[in-house]
Design an enzyme around this catalytic site. Sequence first.
Site, PDB file in Angstrom:
ATOM      1  N   THR A 126       0.820  -1.215   0.000  1.00 51.57           N
ATOM      2  CA  THR A 126       0.000   0.000   0.000  1.00 51.57           C
ATOM      3  C   THR A 126       0.850   1.259   0.000  1.00 51.57           C
ATOM      4  O   THR A 126       1.998   1.255   0.478  1.00 51.57           O
ATOM      5  CB  THR A 126      -0.905   0.010   1.253  1.00 51.57           C
ATOM      6  OG1 THR A 126      -1.550   1.276   1.374  1.00 51.57           O
ATOM      7  CG2 THR A 126      -0.101  -0.230   2.526  1.00 51.57           C
ATOM      8  N   TYR A 166      -1.982   0.308  10.716  1.00 52.81           N
ATOM      9  CA  TYR A 166      -2.123  -0.305   9.391  1.00 52.81           C
ATOM     10  C   TYR A 166      -0.847  -0.138   8.572  1.00 52.81           C
ATOM     11  O   TYR A 166      -0.365  -1.088   7.947  1.00 52.81           O
ATOM     12  CB  TYR A 166      -3.306   0.328   8.661  1.00 52.81           C
ATOM     13  CG  TYR A 166      -3.463  -0.108   7.222  1.00 52.81           C
ATOM     14  CD1 TYR A 166      -3.943  -1.374   6.915  1.00 52.81           C
ATOM     15  CD2 TYR A 166      -3.133   0.745   6.172  1.00 52.81           C
ATOM     16  CE1 TYR A 166      -4.097  -1.777   5.589  1.00 52.81           C
ATOM     17  CE2 TYR A 166      -3.286   0.357   4.854  1.00 52.81           C
ATOM     18  CZ  TYR A 166      -3.769  -0.903   4.568  1.00 52.81           C
ATOM     19  OH  TYR A 166      -3.903  -1.296   3.261  1.00 52.81           O
TER      20      TYR A 166
END
Length: 342
Positions: A126, A166
């Site tokens: 990501t 995250y």
Amino acid sequence: MNYLIFGGAGFIGSNLADRLATDGETVTIVDNLSRDGSKLNLAWLQQNHPAIHFRPCDIRKREEIDAVFQEAKSVDVVVHLAAQVAVTTSVTDPQLDFEINALGTFNLLEAVRHSRFDPVFLYASTNKVYGGMEHIGIQETDTRYEYANFPEGIDETCPLDFHSPYGCSKGCADQYIRDYSRIYGLRSVVFRQSAIFGTRQFGVEDQGWVAWFTIAASQGRPITIYGDGKQVRDVLWVDDLVDAYIKAVHNIDALKGEVLNIGGGRQFSISIWTEFGPMLQRALGKEIPVTFSDWRPGDQKVCIMNIANAKKRLNWAPAVSAEEGVERIAKWVMDNQSLFES
């Protein structure tokens, strides 16, 4: 080729599985079906491709992963898409986030390392591994924020800064995979993905913003913009991402060990409401009321991937523009309203 797609009933996984099965590849979906929409995606895949096999598995449990590999007669490619995907969820439940994204990836890496098949390994990382990028100058225009000194976006040399639980869990996995290639010869490619969107995406407020805004607006649900709506992302239509995955598999000898930024790049960047909002209103043919609230932790004012390396190494380029993609997803949502009824 024989593909194992972990998280294959999710948004990206179902689109990848559909393409591969259409092309005649052998596909096994490996998923615990915990994600919203995953059961619907699996049913859709099995209806359209009866040869697709499904294997339930929770990547937090090493014995379940091992069983998948032990049962397989052949594995040429492992695509790892199974993840906890929301920054907000990682803040409220960091242990769950760690167990899925970091420990789960480690479990899968070990299974691949000890596998008798030596499969190609693709991982969906990501843009959040770059953190808030506070060191990068940002300027504000009427409709968006922009990098002051990086007109084409940030490339893979940008320092990593795992902002948010995250970002930490995905960044940990990202780096483990990179190092497993160096140390153990894993034939891997890590894709640091920007805002992927498309059909079969059951977006929610915490993740999958293009799909979420489209679904919510189509059904008259309340929409909250966190921040001022000028935050910029480079959006990539899911079919373009699938093209990149397939090209990576076919050129793995030249690409193994690589980490590639993948997104729409500067050309297909868009602010999340001041520019996207009018596009969505045109696509749906109506005004969309919204409210504004405080910024969320870890939110980047700008995140645009410089995709020059991916273009060169993969002989690839995104084809679907932001506006065309918004029109496509709006049509899919409007044609499938029953899927989104609570």
